[in-house]
Enzyme design. Sequence first.
Site, short mmCIF file in Angstrom:
data_model
loop_
_atom_site.label_atom_id
_atom_site.label_comp_id
_atom_site.label_asym_id
_atom_site.label_seq_id
_atom_site.Cartn_x
_atom_site.Cartn_y
_atom_site.Cartn_z
N HIS A 177 1.86 -3.81 5.26
CA HIS A 177 1.72 -2.99 4.05
C HIS A 177 1.59 -1.51 4.41
O HIS A 177 1.20 -1.16 5.53
CB HIS A 177 0.44 -3.39 3.29
CG HIS A 177 0.50 -4.71 2.60
ND1 HIS A 177 -0.48 -5.66 2.73
CD2 HIS A 177 1.41 -5.22 1.72
CE1 HIS A 177 -0.18 -6.72 1.97
NE2 HIS A 177 0.97 -6.47 1.36
N CYS A 264 -8.20 -4.78 1.72
CA CYS A 264 -7.60 -5.95 1.07
C CYS A 264 -8.59 -6.81 0.30
O CYS A 264 -8.21 -7.54 -0.60
CB CYS A 264 -6.97 -6.88 2.09
SG CYS A 264 -6.27 -6.08 3.49
C1 CIR Z 1 -0.58 -11.95 3.43
O1 CIR Z 1 0.28 -12.02 4.32
O2 CIR Z 1 -0.28 -11.74 2.26
C2 CIR Z 1 -2.02 -12.16 3.81
N1 CIR Z 1 -2.10 -13.11 4.88
C3 CIR Z 1 -2.66 -10.86 4.21
C4 CIR Z 1 -2.74 -9.86 3.09
C5 CIR Z 1 -3.51 -8.65 3.47
N2 CIR Z 1 -3.60 -7.75 2.38
C6 CIR Z 1 -3.56 -6.44 2.49
O3 CIR Z 1 -3.37 -5.91 3.57
N3 CIR Z 1 -3.68 -5.73 1.38
#
Ligand code: CIR
Length: 278
Positions: A177, A264
């Site tokens: 991201h 997150c």
């Molecule tokens: C994903 O791949 O969507 C989750 N395992 C990790 C999401 C992390 N979120 C973020 O950095 N905002």
Amino acid sequence: MSVEGPVPDPWNQGEPKVRIAITREISAALARCELTHLERREIDLPLARRQHADYERALESLGCRVVRLPQDPDLPDSVFVEDVAVVLGELAVLTRPGAPSRRGETPAVEAALRPYRRLRRIEEPGTLDGGDVLVVGPHVYVGDTGRTNRAGFVQLRDLLGPLGYSVARVAVRGCLHLKSAVTRVARDLLLLNPERVEAEAFPGLRAVAVDPEEPAAANALLVGGSVIFPGEFPRTRGRLQEAGVDVVTVAASELAKAEGAVTCCSLVLEIPATSAPI
Ligand code: CIR
């Protein structure tokens, strides 16, 4: 570029506010999380939950009332509430996450936000993850990643442009991201990994670079005037402190194995004190 503007910002004082942090308990299915840039490694679920509880305490220490949503055993990544909504002063945009496995995460977060914000949403064929959206006052930066497509960006721009926001697309390399590459750590200061994103994409803002030995250290969570930051990156923490940033350290090793970090795991919003839950 100015971070002042018609748009609410944590530094703009007004009527008394209460800060709420929406979090979600870690799913029992976390081991089946999405992974894009990391190899799958065993996650210690009890330790992950202890670390998450410490993170919630850090939020409370910075004045947040934590609203914790229950876990869902069918939604492995649902602890990462940031990806499901973009919360601004006057409204919240419910996203359509880029990973299909994550689209069922929206309803619980929608219900939690409904009392506090007018809601809008990203619609098919748009995809957008909140982790790709960095807000600096009236300027909104949106990562160009596998999770956020052009249609998602255009929809967000069309929703926020009329409210006075500038909305810009930013190239990101080698990470999930935009906020894996850059986050805001003070009023006009960013923390970024220059291998992942160009500092020039953020005109008028100063930047601290992560320590080269800590490439994953660009994600810090700004709450009020302090940042919550992972204890796994002591060199970069030193750089932040040298820059005058007040740092609250939390252990975040387990959710890092799920490609998550500190922004997150919460949605932080301010509401008028008069409408706060008891
Ligand atoms: C994903 O791949 O969507 C989750 N395992 C990790 C999401 C992390 N979120 C973020 O950095 N905002």
